[in-house]
Scaffold this motif. Structure first.
Motif, PDB file in Angstrom:
ATOM      1  N   TRP A   3      15.773 -14.505  17.263  1.00  0.00           N
ATOM      2  CA  TRP A   3      14.661 -15.462  17.316  1.00  0.00           C
ATOM      3  C   TRP A   3      13.695 -15.248  16.152  1.00  0.00           C
ATOM      4  CZ3 TRP A   3       9.565 -13.860  18.014  1.00  0.00           C
ATOM      5  CH2 TRP A   3       9.390 -12.553  18.494  1.00  0.00           C
ATOM      6  N   THR A  23      15.376 -17.006  13.195  1.00  0.00           N
ATOM      7  CA  THR A  23      15.226 -18.459  13.319  1.00  0.00           C
ATOM      8  C   THR A  23      13.794 -18.897  12.990  1.00  0.00           C
ATOM      9  OG1 THR A  23      16.847 -18.403  15.100  1.00  0.00           O
ATOM     10  CG2 THR A  23      15.579 -20.419  14.859  1.00  0.00           C
ATOM     11  N   LEU A  24      12.843 -18.139  13.504  1.00  0.00           N
ATOM     12  CA  LEU A  24      11.440 -18.474  13.272  1.00  0.00           C
ATOM     13  C   LEU A  24      11.129 -18.452  11.775  1.00  0.00           C
ATOM     14  CD1 LEU A  24       8.981 -18.971  15.194  1.00  0.00           C
ATOM     15  CD2 LEU A  24       8.287 -16.638  14.706  1.00  0.00           C
ATOM     16  N   GLY A  32      12.850 -21.360   9.975  1.00  0.00           N
ATOM     17  CA  GLY A  32      12.219 -22.653  10.213  1.00  0.00           C
ATOM     18  C   GLY A  32      10.862 -22.775   9.545  1.00  0.00           C
ATOM     19  N   LEU A  33      10.125 -21.679   9.511  1.00  0.00           N
ATOM     20  CA  LEU A  33       8.764 -21.768   8.973  1.00  0.00           C
ATOM     21  C   LEU A  33       8.735 -21.777   7.444  1.00  0.00           C
ATOM     22  CD1 LEU A  33       6.563 -19.602  11.366  1.00  0.00           C
ATOM     23  CD2 LEU A  33       6.831 -22.076  11.259  1.00  0.00           C
ATOM     24  N   THR A  61       5.371 -15.324   5.591  1.00  0.00           N
ATOM     25  CA  THR A  61       5.408 -15.930   6.923  1.00  0.00           C
ATOM     26  C   THR A  61       4.063 -15.818   7.631  1.00  0.00           C
ATOM     27  OG1 THR A  61       7.696 -15.177   7.033  1.00  0.00           O
ATOM     28  CG2 THR A  61       6.762 -16.061   9.050  1.00  0.00           C
ATOM     29  N   VAL A 102      12.137 -25.089  13.463  1.00  0.00           N
ATOM     30  CA  VAL A 102      12.643 -23.929  14.202  1.00  0.00           C
ATOM     31  C   VAL A 102      13.708 -24.375  15.204  1.00  0.00           C
ATOM     32  CG1 VAL A 102      12.037 -22.140  15.869  1.00  0.00           C
ATOM     33  CG2 VAL A 102      10.571 -22.532  13.887  1.00  0.00           C
ATOM     34  N   TYR A 127      17.016 -25.130  13.235  1.00  0.00           N
ATOM     35  CA  TYR A 127      17.774 -23.949  12.823  1.00  0.00           C
ATOM     36  C   TYR A 127      18.220 -23.133  14.027  1.00  0.00           C
ATOM     37  CZ  TYR A 127      16.840 -25.007   8.005  1.00  0.00           C
ATOM     38  OH  TYR A 127      16.820 -25.631   6.800  1.00  0.00           O
ATOM     39  N   GLY A 128      17.463 -23.230  15.132  1.00  0.00           N
ATOM     40  CA  GLY A 128      17.872 -22.555  16.358  1.00  0.00           C
ATOM     41  C   GLY A 128      19.172 -23.138  16.889  1.00  0.00           C
TER      42      GLY A 128
END
Lengths: 173, 168
Positions: A106, A109-110, A113-114, B40, B156, B159-160
């Motif tokens: 996770w 993925t985070l 995506g970010l 991030t 998210v 891509y998840g």
């Protein structure tokens, strides 16, 4: 002096918007400092932001100028801590957790995506600033040449800011 | 510790060459990993890097020393800029020079963003999410947290699902 608490609030909030980089917070910073609080005009913000690109260190040091421009030394000090404090504490805490969390699906993925969204926020900030700074062909030419030079060479960016000032003196009076 | 002697977009390259190559305080993999965390998390990338690396090397005092070294020179300089600008902003020569400085800054920040994008974007979907974010902020005038929530959530989720589909 009475602007100091508002400065602290605004820049602590802005500090948490700088995801991907400082420019992500630019649209909101311009809206809050120019539009809502009227600490300075859009022109003044653009001028000082430009000079800030020639300063050593992170490229959002203009926040300190906004502080000192609005409320002198107390303003500058408060803005500095409000803007750098919250993300610093967060980075310290998350940086230590990260070694344990890294590799979990996770988290991957985070991050995945970010990443494009954070770059999008930077581009949006750059465009907002460009809209204020570029008007007419001389300024457009300056922006394009600096962009091309930075992409192609390893020249010190501070020199290019200085060159921009010289062109301004010669052509924009 | 970490000198604040680097300028504009050159900070990261300077940081890498001094920490990884010259002092060998951390290796290249650690550097890139910390860079990913820096990007991030909220906070300026260079300031976050200073905190993360300072903490690795010497704990909390190291982190404080590193961010101070990174930020104070520029902060002092920009404090003076704010003060001087209060005095000199109406002189025509100052206005002309600054009208040239601002577009130069435009070129710089776009170049910095481009190099960051080249490094971190890898698919067509990335470009779509990037464009969506720009539209949300600049056209629809969404606040940053809202745009982050909307487009970030979408990205998210995308891509998840992709990750889950690959596993099957």
């Amino acid at each position: 002096m009475n602007q100091v608490p508002a400065l602290a609030r605004v820049f602590a909030y802005l500090s948490l918007l700088t995801i991907g980089g400082g420019m992500a917070a630019y649209p909101e910073m311009s809206e809050l400092t120019v539009g809502v609080h009227r600490w300075l005009t859009a022109h003044q913000l653009g001028h000082m932001f430009g000079v800030g690109q020639a300063a050593p260190g992170p490229n959002m040091m203009v926040v300190v100028s906004i502080g000192s421009f609005t409320a002198g030394l107390p303003g500058a000090v408060v803005v500095f801590f409000a803007f750098f404090g919250p993300p610093a504490v967060l980075a310290l805490v998350v940086g230590r957790l990260w070694t344990r969390l890294r590799g979990r699906p996770w988290i991957v993925t985070l991050e995945r995506g970010l990443t494009p969204v954070s770059i999008g926020l930077l581009v949006a900030g750059c465009l907002t600033f460009a809209k204020g700074a570029v008007s007419g062909w001389v300024t457009a030419l300056i922006a394009l040449s600096v962009f091309a030079i930075v992409v192609r060479t390893r020249i010190n960016p501070a020199l290019l800011v200085l060159a921009g000032a010289l062109v301004g003196l010669l052509a924009l009076r | 510790m970490i000198g604040g002697t680097s300028f504009g977009g050159g900070v990261m390259a300077h940081l890498r060459s001094s920490l990884v190559v010259r002092h060998q305080w951390i290796d290249d993999r650690t550097f890139l990993e910390l860079l990913a965390i820096s990007q991030t998390l909220p906070g300026l990338n260079t300031a976050n890097m200073a905190i993360l690396i300072g903490d690795r090397l010497a704990g909390v005092p190291g982190a404080i020393a590193a961010i101070a070294g990174m930020c104070l020179p520029g902060a002092v300089l920009m404090y003076s800029v704010g003060v001087l600008y209060n005095v000199g902003q109406e002189r025509p020569l100052v206005v002309a020079a600054l009208a040239g400085v601002a577009p130069a800054a435009v070129g710089l920040i776009f170049a910095t963003t481009l190099s960051l994008g080249r490094r971190s974007l890898s698919s067509a979907a990335d470009l779509v999410f990037l464009a969506l974010t720009v539209i949300c902020v600049n056209r629809l005038h969404m606040s940053v947290p809202r745009a982050l929530f909307v487009v970030g959530g979408l990205a998210v989720a995308w891509y998840g699902f992709q990750g889950a589909a690959k596993k099957r």
